[in-house]
Structures are given as structure tokens and as C-alpha cells.
Design a protein around this motif. Structure first.
Motif, PDB file in Angstrom:
ATOM      1  N   ALA A   1      -0.343  -9.583 -13.488  1.00 54.87           N
ATOM      2  CA  ALA A   1       0.888 -10.234 -13.035  1.00 54.87           C
ATOM      3  C   ALA A   1       0.687 -11.751 -13.013  1.00 54.87           C
ATOM      4  O   ALA A   1      -0.377 -12.234 -12.650  1.00 54.87           O
ATOM      5  CB  ALA A   1       1.261  -9.736 -11.645  1.00 54.87           C
ATOM      6  N   ASP A   2       1.723 -12.466 -13.409  1.00 51.89           N
ATOM      7  CA  ASP A   2       1.638 -13.919 -13.465  1.00 51.89           C
ATOM      8  C   ASP A   2       2.314 -14.487 -12.215  1.00 51.89           C
ATOM      9  O   ASP A   2       3.532 -14.609 -12.158  1.00 51.89           O
ATOM     10  CB  ASP A   2       2.342 -14.399 -14.750  1.00 51.89           C
ATOM     11  N   LEU A   3       1.505 -14.777 -11.200  1.00 51.02           N
ATOM     12  CA  LEU A   3       2.035 -15.226  -9.914  1.00 51.02           C
ATOM     13  C   LEU A   3       1.368 -16.546  -9.520  1.00 51.02           C
ATOM     14  O   LEU A   3       0.563 -16.604  -8.591  1.00 51.02           O
ATOM     15  CB  LEU A   3       1.782 -14.155  -8.841  1.00 51.02           C
ATOM     16  N   PRO A   4       1.707 -17.616 -10.229  1.00 47.38           N
ATOM     17  CA  PRO A   4       0.993 -18.879 -10.007  1.00 47.38           C
ATOM     18  C   PRO A   4       1.142 -19.422  -8.579  1.00 47.38           C
ATOM     19  O   PRO A   4       0.180 -19.959  -8.036  1.00 47.38           O
ATOM     20  CB  PRO A   4       1.615 -19.836 -11.031  1.00 47.38           C
TER      21      PRO A   4
ATOM     22  N   GLU B   1       0.824  -1.213   0.000  1.00 50.40           N
ATOM     23  CA  GLU B   1       0.000   0.000   0.000  1.00 50.40           C
ATOM     24  C   GLU B   1       0.856   1.259   0.000  1.00 50.40           C
ATOM     25  O   GLU B   1       0.568   2.225  -0.708  1.00 50.40           O
ATOM     26  CB  GLU B   1      -0.896  -0.023   1.236  1.00 50.40           C
ATOM     27  N   VAL B   2       1.908   1.276   0.827  1.00 50.07           N
ATOM     28  CA  VAL B   2       2.736   2.480   0.914  1.00 50.07           C
ATOM     29  C   VAL B   2       3.451   2.765  -0.409  1.00 50.07           C
ATOM     30  O   VAL B   2       3.732   3.912  -0.733  1.00 50.07           O
ATOM     31  CB  VAL B   2       3.772   2.428   2.079  1.00 50.07           C
ATOM     32  N   VAL B   3       3.713   1.714  -1.165  1.00 46.77           N
ATOM     33  CA  VAL B   3       4.342   1.894  -2.481  1.00 46.77           C
ATOM     34  C   VAL B   3       3.421   2.750  -3.345  1.00 46.77           C
ATOM     35  O   VAL B   3       3.840   3.752  -3.941  1.00 46.77           O
ATOM     36  CB  VAL B   3       4.609   0.521  -3.153  1.00 46.77           C
ATOM     37  N   ALA B   4       2.157   2.371  -3.379  1.00 46.87           N
ATOM     38  CA  ALA B   4       1.181   3.112  -4.183  1.00 46.87           C
ATOM     39  C   ALA B   4       0.930   4.501  -3.606  1.00 46.87           C
ATOM     40  O   ALA B   4       0.809   5.476  -4.343  1.00 46.87           O
ATOM     41  CB  ALA B   4      -0.121   2.318  -4.262  1.00 46.87           C
ATOM     42  N   LEU B   5       0.882   4.589  -2.285  1.00 47.27           N
ATOM     43  CA  LEU B   5       0.644   5.879  -1.629  1.00 47.27           C
ATOM     44  C   LEU B   5       1.692   6.911  -2.051  1.00 47.27           C
ATOM     45  O   LEU B   5       1.389   8.080  -2.248  1.00 47.27           O
ATOM     46  CB  LEU B   5       0.671   5.695  -0.109  1.00 47.27           C
ATOM     47  N   LEU B   6       2.925   6.463  -2.189  1.00 48.38           N
ATOM     48  CA  LEU B   6       4.017   7.369  -2.570  1.00 48.38           C
ATOM     49  C   LEU B   6       4.142   7.508  -4.090  1.00 48.38           C
ATOM     50  O   LEU B   6       5.132   8.039  -4.590  1.00 48.38           O
ATOM     51  CB  LEU B   6       5.344   6.878  -1.967  1.00 48.38           C
ATOM     52  N   LYS B   7       3.134   7.005  -4.816  1.00 47.05           N
ATOM     53  CA  LYS B   7       3.095   7.098  -6.283  1.00 47.05           C
ATOM     54  C   LYS B   7       4.246   6.337  -6.944  1.00 47.05           C
ATOM     55  O   LYS B   7       4.702   6.675  -8.043  1.00 47.05           O
ATOM     56  CB  LYS B   7       3.079   8.558  -6.768  1.00 47.05           C
ATOM     57  N   LEU B   8       4.723   5.327  -6.255  1.00 48.94           N
ATOM     58  CA  LEU B   8       5.741   4.456  -6.837  1.00 48.94           C
ATOM     59  C   LEU B   8       5.007   3.306  -7.523  1.00 48.94           C
ATOM     60  O   LEU B   8       3.809   3.120  -7.322  1.00 48.94           O
ATOM     61  CB  LEU B   8       6.668   3.928  -5.741  1.00 48.94           C
ATOM     62  N   LYS B   9       5.742   2.523  -8.292  1.00 49.92           N
ATOM     63  CA  LYS B   9       5.083   1.440  -9.005  1.00 49.92           C
ATOM     64  C   LYS B   9       5.391   0.090  -8.347  1.00 49.92           C
ATOM     65  O   LYS B   9       6.541  -0.343  -8.335  1.00 49.92           O
ATOM     66  CB  LYS B   9       5.575   1.429 -10.471  1.00 49.92           C
ATOM     67  N   PRO B  10       4.365  -0.563  -7.780  1.00 53.35           N
ATOM     68  CA  PRO B  10       4.626  -1.884  -7.200  1.00 53.35           C
ATOM     69  C   PRO B  10       4.848  -2.908  -8.306  1.00 53.35           C
ATOM     70  O   PRO B  10       4.086  -2.979  -9.261  1.00 53.35           O
ATOM     71  CB  PRO B  10       3.340  -2.191  -6.424  1.00 53.35           C
ATOM     72  N   VAL B  11       5.920  -3.668  -8.171  1.00 51.02           N
ATOM     73  CA  VAL B  11       6.176  -4.772  -9.094  1.00 51.02           C
ATOM     74  C   VAL B  11       6.113  -6.040  -8.255  1.00 51.02           C
ATOM     75  O   VAL B  11       6.961  -6.278  -7.396  1.00 51.02           O
ATOM     76  CB  VAL B  11       7.560  -4.618  -9.775  1.00 51.02           C
ATOM     77  N   PHE B  12       5.062  -6.799  -8.478  1.00 52.30           N
ATOM     78  CA  PHE B  12       4.823  -7.970  -7.626  1.00 52.30           C
ATOM     79  C   PHE B  12       5.569  -9.187  -8.149  1.00 52.30           C
ATOM     80  O   PHE B  12       5.506  -9.491  -9.341  1.00 52.30           O
ATOM     81  CB  PHE B  12       3.323  -8.267  -7.574  1.00 52.30           C
ATOM     82  N   VAL B  13       6.252  -9.856  -7.243  1.00 52.14           N
ATOM     83  CA  VAL B  13       6.942 -11.096  -7.640  1.00 52.14           C
ATOM     84  C   VAL B  13       6.382 -12.266  -6.839  1.00 52.14           C
ATOM     85  O   VAL B  13       5.789 -12.086  -5.769  1.00 52.14           O
ATOM     86  CB  VAL B  13       8.472 -11.018  -7.453  1.00 52.14           C
ATOM     87  N   ASP B  14       6.609 -13.439  -7.377  1.00 51.95           N
ATOM     88  CA  ASP B  14       6.073 -14.643  -6.756  1.00 51.95           C
ATOM     89  C   ASP B  14       6.922 -15.064  -5.549  1.00 51.95           C
ATOM     90  O   ASP B  14       8.014 -14.545  -5.325  1.00 51.95           O
ATOM     91  CB  ASP B  14       6.009 -15.779  -7.785  1.00 51.95           C
ATOM     92  N   VAL B  15       6.350 -15.986  -4.781  1.00 53.75           N
ATOM     93  CA  VAL B  15       7.022 -16.454  -3.576  1.00 53.75           C
ATOM     94  C   VAL B  15       7.454 -17.908  -3.730  1.00 53.75           C
ATOM     95  O   VAL B  15       6.987 -18.621  -4.632  1.00 53.75           O
ATOM     96  CB  VAL B  15       6.107 -16.305  -2.336  1.00 53.75           C
ATOM     97  N   ASP B  16       8.332 -18.318  -2.843  1.00 50.02           N
ATOM     98  CA  ASP B  16       8.772 -19.701  -2.785  1.00 50.02           C
ATOM     99  C   ASP B  16       7.615 -20.527  -2.179  1.00 50.02           C
ATOM    100  O   ASP B  16       7.088 -20.160  -1.135  1.00 50.02           O
ATOM    101  CB  ASP B  16      10.016 -19.750  -1.879  1.00 50.02           C
ATOM    102  N   PRO B  17       7.225 -21.608  -2.822  1.00 52.34           N
ATOM    103  CA  PRO B  17       6.063 -22.357  -2.328  1.00 52.34           C
ATOM    104  C   PRO B  17       6.282 -22.998  -0.944  1.00 52.34           C
ATOM    105  O   PRO B  17       5.316 -23.333  -0.260  1.00 52.34           O
ATOM    106  CB  PRO B  17       5.849 -23.446  -3.396  1.00 52.34           C
ATOM    107  N   LYS B  18       7.541 -23.152  -0.534  1.00 51.88           N
ATOM    108  CA  LYS B  18       7.801 -23.749   0.772  1.00 51.88           C
ATOM    109  C   LYS B  18       7.816 -22.705   1.877  1.00 51.88           C
ATOM    110  O   LYS B  18       7.218 -22.893   2.924  1.00 51.88           O
ATOM    111  CB  LYS B  18       9.145 -24.497   0.763  1.00 51.88           C
TER     112      LYS B  18
END
Ligand code: PLP
Length: 375
Positions: A337-340, A92-109
């Protein structure tokens, strides 16, 4: 049997009531409600505990993240890489500061930022990387720091759920989470592993120039009263909250041990069950179990939640909607975003009661009811 709660703050308070009450009264007596001695004492104690040079207390964990990003001089449109599988505050704070969130996937474990995904997401516009130590397990900070250092990009650790965790590096050194990146941010929200009795947060860093700047930002951009050099905000930890934290910080390791013991009991009960995956414990760090989160396979999760509720056992889905699927981020095209792994985990996680006061009888009851439903 005592009633089972997701987080039992009452029982914990009862154990330290005399000390906490006295400390709160001392603050009231001193009428030094803002920036009082308790706040300075706490900042010092936390910096020693974390092994970090500078600690800047602030109003909450969300502000901590915001102040960190402001101090790095990020400009509108700059890209900030973060997981989508996290509490909304991180993104949220990323967007609040008008920055661009780039979402990455997580390790399934581990449920934490996947370093390979991070590597692929870096562009010339990437200006910060924000790993989250989700549920109390550290992200792979060795890999993440190597990638970030090579690219010259600062790292802000979201340590709101993992304060007290240790990360072991392959060179044999150990650091506390929050003390590894350029800046570490944490929260003292009451249900966090180190919670106060209201809102609270802190920022830490080994960089004294950044620390000075963050101190200024948290205090209306001033270091001399009424002379405002930069745009800041008003974000303080108040003295009463610091007084509570001064009582609880020396007990944090004991609180973590109690959480880990509860996790061990859960693990033992669910071991080897074909429909349940217990939390993975990565060898290079100490899981501090802010949450105890199972992955279910072929189980009606809503049905389980309902069944447990009928037996007065709370359970929660953290989090039912990942950040990239929140309406808040639709304008960023985040749902493209492709975050399977994130989407897959979102559909199968369930968190069971986890706090410092769970006893054997309660744990036995919870695990037997979970198994009764699933079998
Ligand atoms: C709690 C939390 C925050 C925000 O902390 P607040 O003190 O509630 O503002 C940020 N990130 C994560 C991962 C959290 O769990």
C-alpha cells in the motif's frame, strides 16, 4: 511534585473513591453480576449522552467493532476501508472475519482518514468504511458520510479514543462522534477517556433493526434463551464495570475539560517552535485529547524519549508500526500500500503524558524538559 504518569488513574480514582466503592459493593450485594440493573442504567445514560437511539454494551472495543461488522453481513473477501494509522484492533477484526482490509492514508494535520483517499479506494467490493477518531480528534465525518451515502456503503465509526467529542456540520447541526455513522463503537479500557476498571465496550446506532441484531450477536445469536438464530459470540459488559461507568459518565465532560486544559498548556509552551508541530484543532469538531501528540522535525525522537525518561517523564510512540507494515497483514500484500503520510507521521510523532489530573507544576516540568532537549 507528584510523580508524572502517562495516565494517572490513581489520582482520578481517589476523587470518586467513596462513590465507586459503594456502587461496586451494591452490585456485589445484589449478586446480579451479569446484565444487572447497572448495565441497563448505563446503556440508557450513554444513549442519552450520545443522542443515539440504541446502545448495546459489550465486553470491549474490539468486540464492538467485530459485532458491528458481523451485523452488516459482510462476506469473506468483502473490502473494508480503514486507515492504517490506528490502533491494531480497528484493522485486526477485519482480518479475523476474513474480510479484506483496504488501507487508506490520513490527513497530515488531523491524523484521521483522508476523504479524498477514501473516495479513490472505493470499489464495487467495498462493503464498509471504518473511520477512526484518532487521539480524540474526529475524522471529517461530513465529507466521509457524503461519500459513503452516495456510494450506499455503511460507516462504522471507531470512537474508542474520542467519546464525548462533538462534530459540527455545515448545516449548523451538531452530533456526538459515534452517533454519526451507521454504527459507532467505543471502548472503556481503563486508560480511555471514559474508562472502567477492567475491560468494557459499547456499540451504538439509530437503526433499531441493526441494534436488535447486534444485541443477538453479542449474546450467542439468541434473543430467546437457548434458541440460537444466528452465529454470535459472548460479549458482555459486566455489572461491576457498568457501576463504575455510571459514576464516571456524568463526569466525562469535566474530564474532557481537564484534558483540554492540559493540551492548552502544552500548546502555549510549544507555540511557534520551529521543530515542533502541536496537535491541529479542526474547527468543525471538539478535540477531546485522548492523546497529546506532537510532530517533531529534525529531532532525535528516541533521544528525546530517553532524556524524558531520565527525568521520570514518560512519553510514547502511538504507534511505532502502522497496520499496513505489520507482519499480521503481510499475507494481504498490505505492505505494498502506498501511504506516504502514514509512513511519514509514524516516524515523527511522540505523545506526552495526558490525563485528567495533570497539574500546572507537572505540565511546566514536562514542557521545560522537552524544550531543554530540543533547543
Ligand atoms: C482501544 C482501542 C480499540 C479497542 O478497544 P479495546 O477495548 O481495548 O478492545 C479500538 N480502536 C481504537 C482506536 C482504540 O484506541
Amino acid at each position: 511534585m507528584r510523580p508524572i504518569q502517562m495516565v494517572d488513574l490513581r489520582q482520578q480514582y481517589d476523587q470518586i473513591k467513596a462513590e465507586v466503592d459503594a456502587a461496586i459493593h451494591e452490585v456485589i450485594d445484589s449478586v446480579s453480576f451479569i446484565n444487572g440493573k447497572a448495565v441497563h442504567d448505563f446503556a440508557g445514560a450513554l444513549s442519552r449522552y450520545l443522542g443515539v437511539k440504541e446502545v448495546i454494551p459489550c465486553a470491549n472495543g474490539t468486540d464492538a467493532l467485530q459485532i458491528a461488522m458481523m451485523a452488516l453481513d459482510l462476506q469473506p473477501g468483502d473490502e473494508v476501508i480503514t486507515p492504517s494509522f490506528t490502533y491494531i484492533a480497528t484493522t485486526e477484526v477485519v482480518a479475523l472475519l476474513k474480510l479484506k482490509p483496504v488501507f487508506v492514508d490520513v490527513d497530515p494535520k488531523t491524523f484521521c482518514m483522508d476523504p479524498e483517499a477514501l473516495k479513490k479506494a472505493i470499489t464495487p467490493n467495498t462493503k464498509a468504511i471504518v473511520p477512526v477518531h484518532l487521539y480524540g480528534q474526529a475524522a471529517d465525518m461530513e465529507a466521509i458520510m457524503a461519500i459513503a451515502n452516495k456510494a450506499g456503503i455503511p460507516v462504522i465509526e471507531d470512537n474508542a479514543q474520542a467519546i464525548g467529542s462533538d462534530f459540527h456540520f455545515s448545516d449548523g447541526s451538531t452530533k456526538k462522534t459515534g452517533a454519526i455513522g451507521t454504527i459507532g463503537c467505543t471502548s472503556f479500557f481503563p486508560s480511555k477517556n471514559l474508562g472502567c476498571y477492567g475491560d468494557g465496550g459499547a456499540i451504538c446506532t439509530n437503526d433499531s433493526v441493526l441494534a436488535e441484531k447486534m444485541r443477538k450477536i453479542a449474546n450467542h445469536g439468541q434473543s430467546v434463551r437457548y434458541y440460537h438464530d444466528i452465529v454470535g459470540c459472548n460479549s458482555r459488559l459486566d455489572s461491576i464495570q457498568a457501576a463504575v461507568l455510571n459514576i464516571k459518565l456524568p463526569r466525562l465532560d469535566q474530564y474532557i475539560a481537564a484534558r483540554r486544559a492540559a493540551a492548552d498548556a502544552y500548546d502555549a509552551a510549544f507555540a511557534g517552535h520551529p521543530k515542533i508541530t502541536v496537535p491541529f484543532r479542526e474547527k468543525n469538531n471538539k478535540h477531546v485529547f485522548h492523546q497529546y501528540t506532537l510532530q517533531l522535525e529534525g529531532v532525535d525522537r528516541d533521544g528525546l524519549n530517553q532524556f524524558l525518561a531520565e527525568h521520570k517523564i514518560p512519553s510514547m510512540i502511538y504507534y511505532p508500526v502502522p497496520a499496513h507494515r505489520q507482519k499480521m497483514f503481510a499475507a494481504f500484500g498490505a505492505d505494498q500500500a502506498d501511504l506516504p503520510v502514514t509512513d511519514w507521521l509514524t516516524g515523527r510523532v511522540i505523545s506526552l503524558p495526558m490525563h485528567t489530573e495533570l497539574d500546572a507544576e507537572q505540565l511546566q516540568f514536562i514542557t521545560s524538559k522537552v524544550l531543554q532537549y530540543i533547543n
